[in-house]
Design an enzyme around this catalytic site. Structure first.
Site, mmCIF file in Angstrom:
data_model
loop_
_atom_site.group_PDB
_atom_site.id
_atom_site.type_symbol
_atom_site.label_atom_id
_atom_site.label_comp_id
_atom_site.label_asym_id
_atom_site.label_seq_id
_atom_site.Cartn_x
_atom_site.Cartn_y
_atom_site.Cartn_z
ATOM 1 N N VAL A 100 -18.157 3.333 -5.076
ATOM 2 C CA VAL A 100 -18.288 1.979 -4.541
ATOM 3 C C VAL A 100 -19.689 1.962 -3.864
ATOM 4 C CG1 VAL A 100 -17.637 -0.017 -3.233
ATOM 5 C CG2 VAL A 100 -15.713 1.286 -4.426
ATOM 6 N N LYS A 136 0.817 -1.298 -0.061
ATOM 7 C CA LYS A 136 0.225 0.057 -0.016
ATOM 8 C C LYS A 136 0.960 1.336 -0.062
ATOM 9 C CE LYS A 136 -4.513 0.338 0.480
ATOM 10 N NZ LYS A 136 -5.603 -0.139 -0.351
ATOM 11 N N GLY A 193 -21.467 5.601 3.518
ATOM 12 C CA GLY A 193 -20.663 6.286 2.643
ATOM 13 C C GLY A 193 -20.798 5.574 1.096
ATOM 14 N N VAL A 194 -21.285 6.724 0.185
ATOM 15 C CA VAL A 194 -21.909 6.436 -0.967
ATOM 16 C C VAL A 194 -21.201 7.148 -2.050
ATOM 17 C CG1 VAL A 194 -24.333 5.798 -0.455
ATOM 18 C CG2 VAL A 194 -23.856 8.140 -0.567
ATOM 19 N N GLY A 195 -19.886 7.036 -1.864
ATOM 20 C CA GLY A 195 -18.904 7.288 -3.063
ATOM 21 C C GLY A 195 -19.053 6.357 -3.997
#
Length: 359
Positions: A178, A80, A174-176
């Site tokens: 993805v 990462k 969280g509705v980014g």
């Protein structure tokens, strides 16, 4: 970078600090384990209060990538990287091209992809200066969402005894990219979907599109639902938040959902089924592997759908052994890595093939 900012514990196999004052670049690359192949993991871009905190997160997420890639049965180790944002607005083109040069200098030891805060365009900039990148032509977000969908379906079948998602109440936190894609997939399967997001306008838009309610971010973890789906920041399940959960299942796309490994035991004690994030959100890495091998959409769909079977297998193993799903998944990954190490000669040991002739 102050000395006190540097963590005492270094867990990565290889840790690279990247700094370039001309572009304002400050970044960390953590390669956790290369037993299965080059370290593969996304490039995260966000603010960190200190470089030490960035190192901690890079190492922690890289270790999770080792487990994720091992369980996905793909030939990559875990890695990462994080690019630290600060004050001002640096030239992003110059910044990502400079970071790409640092990655290229690793000669293939690190294979980057998109993550929180980065895009396919960033990967293309890195590739222009010689870095071998993934996700430059296609965003893996829809496939990450599809993998979480399969994970949720398997968890609901295992825990709730339901053969479909019809009528199952889900909260997507969280509705980014993805989370939004996943919300639509869940609704298409008959689930009742509510959403929560720090961006109120985005939450309102997605909620209207899926026919659900907007849940205030401060009440997301205590919202009553069948399935809580974390798709935002890391480490939302802590020793303080777990007692307030009002769900039966947690399965989402957010990396590093647990604040510490002991939280898995607390979830089990609270009778909340936890699908490890590194299993549920592996659709993206499976997509990358298939695409790099020349596979088409059908092959990607099949590889991502395998997540559902893996989740069922791990949940059954956990149930029969008394382990948590988190522990069962880690044990399986350790088996994979141990077998590979046993079959691989240590560095510096030459394997010589001898021809034997019969007379």
């Amino acid at each position: 970078m102050r000395l006190l900012d540097v963590p005492e514990e270094l867990t990565a196999q290889r840790l690279v600090i990247c700094s370039d004052p001309d572009t304002g670049l400050r970044a960390v690359i953590a390669i956790d384990d290369t037993t299965l192949g080059p370290g593969f993991g996304g490039v995260r871009m966000r603010h960190y209060p200190t470089v030490g905190r960035a190192i901690d997160e890079a190492q922690r997420l890289a270790a999770a990538m080792t487990v994720k890639n091992a369980l996905a049965a793909i030939p990559y180790g875990g890695a990462k990287s994080v690019v630290l944002t600060g004050e001002g607005r640096p030239d992003r083109v110059r910044l990502m091209r400079r970071f790409g040069q640092f990655v290229a200098e690793l000669s293939g030891a690190y294979l980057p992809g998109v993550d929180m805060g980065t895009t396919p365009a960033d990967m293309r900039l890195m590739a222009e200066v010689g870095a071998d990148t993934t996700c430059a032509d296609e965003d893996p977000a829809p496939w990450t969402a599809a993998g979480v969908f399969h994970a949720i379906s398997s968890a609901v079948r295992f825990e709730l005894g339901a053969d479909s998602l019809a009528g199952v109440r889900v909260l997507v936190q969280g509705v980014g990219q993805v989370g939004e894609a996943l919300a639509h997939q869940l609704v298409a399967a008959g689930a009742l979907v509510d959403v929560s997001d720090v961006d109120a306008a985005r939450a309102t838009r997605v909620a209207a599109a899926v026919g659900g309610a907007v849940v205030d971010v401060d009440r997301a973890l205590t919202h009553r639902c069948d399935v809580l789906v974390p798709c935002a920041v890391a480490r939302v399940l802590t020793r303080d938040t777990i007692p307030g959960l009002r769900c039966s299942i947690v399965a989402g796309a957010a990396n590093d959902t647990l604040d510490d490994p002991g939280c898995a035991d607390l979830l089990a004690a609270a009778r909340v089924l936890f699908v490890p994030d590194f299993v549920a959100n592996a659709g993206g890495v499976r997509f990358v592997h298939v695409r790099r091998g020349g596979g088409g959409e059908q092959e990607v769909e099949a590889a991502v759908a395998e997540i559902g079977g893996l989740v069922t297998d791990l949940l059954e193993t956990a149930s029969s052994t008394g382990l948590t799903p988190y522990a069962a998944a880690h044990a399986r990954a350790v088996e994979v890595l141990t077998e590979r190490r046993a079959a691989t000669p240590p560095p510096g040991v030459a394997v010589v093939a001898t021809a034997v002739s019969s007379s």
